[in-house]
Design an enzyme around this catalytic site. Sequence first.
Site, PDB file in Angstrom:
ATOM      1  N   LYS A   6       0.829  -1.261  -0.095  1.00  0.00           N
ATOM      2  CA  LYS A   6      -0.012  -0.096   0.158  1.00  0.00           C
ATOM      3  C   LYS A   6       0.806   1.370  -0.082  1.00  0.00           C
ATOM      4  O   LYS A   6       1.968   1.292   0.650  1.00  0.00           O
ATOM      5  CB  LYS A   6      -0.823  -0.095   1.364  1.00  0.00           C
ATOM      6  CG  LYS A   6      -1.959   1.202   1.642  1.00  0.00           C
ATOM      7  CD  LYS A   6      -2.233   0.945   2.846  1.00  0.00           C
ATOM      8  CE  LYS A   6      -3.241   2.175   3.312  1.00  0.00           C
ATOM      9  NZ  LYS A   6      -2.364   3.172   3.963  1.00  0.00           N
ATOM     10  N   LYS A  37       6.679   8.966  -7.895  1.00  0.00           N
ATOM     11  CA  LYS A  37       7.137  10.106  -6.804  1.00  0.00           C
ATOM     12  C   LYS A  37       8.895  10.039  -7.107  1.00  0.00           C
ATOM     13  O   LYS A  37       9.364  10.827  -6.421  1.00  0.00           O
ATOM     14  CB  LYS A  37       6.902   9.267  -5.552  1.00  0.00           C
ATOM     15  CG  LYS A  37       6.309  10.289  -4.221  1.00  0.00           C
ATOM     16  CD  LYS A  37       6.167   9.681  -3.018  1.00  0.00           C
ATOM     17  CE  LYS A  37       5.746   8.317  -2.778  1.00  0.00           C
ATOM     18  NZ  LYS A  37       6.104   8.022  -1.357  1.00  0.00           N
TER      19      LYS A  37
HETATM   20  P1  ADP Z   1       6.273   3.842   0.567  1.00  0.00           P
HETATM   21  O1  ADP Z   1       7.542   4.044  -0.318  1.00  0.00           O
HETATM   22  O2  ADP Z   1       5.544   2.675   0.705  1.00  0.00           O
HETATM   23  O3  ADP Z   1       5.333   5.018  -0.060  1.00  0.00           O
HETATM   24  P2  ADP Z   1       8.009   5.281   2.127  1.00  0.00           P
HETATM   25  O4  ADP Z   1       9.263   4.268   2.471  1.00  0.00           O
HETATM   26  O5  ADP Z   1       8.132   6.524   1.545  1.00  0.00           O
HETATM   27  O6  ADP Z   1       6.733   4.358   1.831  1.00  0.00           O
HETATM   28  O7  ADP Z   1       7.405   5.691   3.927  1.00  0.00           O
HETATM   29  C1  ADP Z   1       6.712   6.687   4.040  1.00  0.00           C
HETATM   30  C2  ADP Z   1       7.062   7.179   5.579  1.00  0.00           C
HETATM   31  O8  ADP Z   1       6.958   6.339   6.487  1.00  0.00           O
HETATM   32  C3  ADP Z   1       8.348   7.696   5.305  1.00  0.00           C
HETATM   33  O9  ADP Z   1       8.462   9.009   5.883  1.00  0.00           O
HETATM   34  C4  ADP Z   1       9.171   6.610   6.454  1.00  0.00           C
HETATM   35  O10 ADP Z   1      10.334   7.350   6.836  1.00  0.00           O
HETATM   36  C5  ADP Z   1       8.240   6.342   7.208  1.00  0.00           C
HETATM   37  N1  ADP Z   1       8.652   5.070   7.813  1.00  0.00           N
HETATM   38  C6  ADP Z   1       8.621   3.892   7.135  1.00  0.00           C
HETATM   39  N2  ADP Z   1       8.851   2.766   7.816  1.00  0.00           N
HETATM   40  C7  ADP Z   1       9.033   3.273   9.014  1.00  0.00           C
HETATM   41  C8  ADP Z   1       9.243   2.695  10.536  1.00  0.00           C
HETATM   42  N3  ADP Z   1       9.241   1.443  10.459  1.00  0.00           N
HETATM   43  N4  ADP Z   1       9.041   3.624  11.461  1.00  0.00           N
HETATM   44  C9  ADP Z   1       8.749   4.820  11.576  1.00  0.00           C
HETATM   45  N5  ADP Z   1       8.714   5.459  10.265  1.00  0.00           N
HETATM   46  C10 ADP Z   1       8.864   4.484   8.966  1.00  0.00           C
HETATM   47 MG    MG Z   2       8.119   4.616  -2.183  1.00  0.00          MG
END
Ligand code: ADP
Ligand code: MG
Length: 239
Positions: A6, A37
């Site tokens: 998601k 993105k």
């Molecule tokens: P996606 O790639 O699935 O869209 P992201 O990797 O960009 O998601 O993560 C979204 C946000 O959640 C980022 O700001 C990231 O730092 C934060 N995040 C992800 N995993 C964790 C975690 N285990 N604890 C705290 N923050 C997290």
């Molecule tokens: Mg991402």
Amino acid sequence: IAVYGKGGIGKSTTSCNISIALARRGKKVLQIGCDPKHDSTFTLTGFLIPTIIDTLQVKDYHYEDVWPEDVIYKGYGGVDCVEAGGPPAGAGCGGYVVGETVKLLKELNAFYEYDIILFDVLGDVVCGGFAAPLNYADYCIIITDNGFDALFAANRISASVREKSNTHPLRLAGLVGNRTSERDLIDKYVESCPMPVLEVLPLVEDIRISRVKGKTLFEMAEYQENLNYVCDFYLNIAD
Ligand code: ADP
Ligand code: MG
């Protein structure tokens, strides 16, 4: 390996750290962000690298004028990074972008230089286009939390994996629970749809901070030894 889940669940964060963990285990790794993105590899490189689609546009789609160093950037820990980019908002097709990316990397002979190529793919498998990386993958990893929405997406992704596995040897490596200390719904889900749970990571404030800093947990742990326990989660997934 194709990483799905998601939107906002932590795919890019987890992918970058898994890539380094695999590199620490001696593998030559390429991470390809397949999300408009184009921030998949941000914590590896520390900046937003130009996308394949941007580069192809600049070169008027003359593949023969594109060099590996135009599109492949060196990231932290020896991980190589590519951002596919995305179609213009409201127009174009995600599958086209993935196709062009794979075509160009093949043309550059890039695929044969790596032990592991990790595709970090946007959100849910919303269409055949963004499911395209599954056509090139041997394994799929799904990122989820302990909530309904992410598990609903996970279920659709595993259905896509089953569909694609009819035509080529694709396997579901399993789920990674992220940003959750509870796992009761995850456990309930894998009871009815059996698959391995590779790891469950809690919410860690330093992971959020790592995104803002443009550094992976492994890089931060060089100066903050108290973060080594977080790196161990990712090393465990890699193993
Ligand atoms: P996606 O790639 O699935 O869209 P992201 O990797 O960009 O998601 O993560 C979204 C946000 O959640 C980022 O700001 C990231 O730092 C934060 N995040 C992800 N995993 C964790 C975690 N285990 N604890 C705290 N923050 C997290
Ligand atoms: Mg991402």
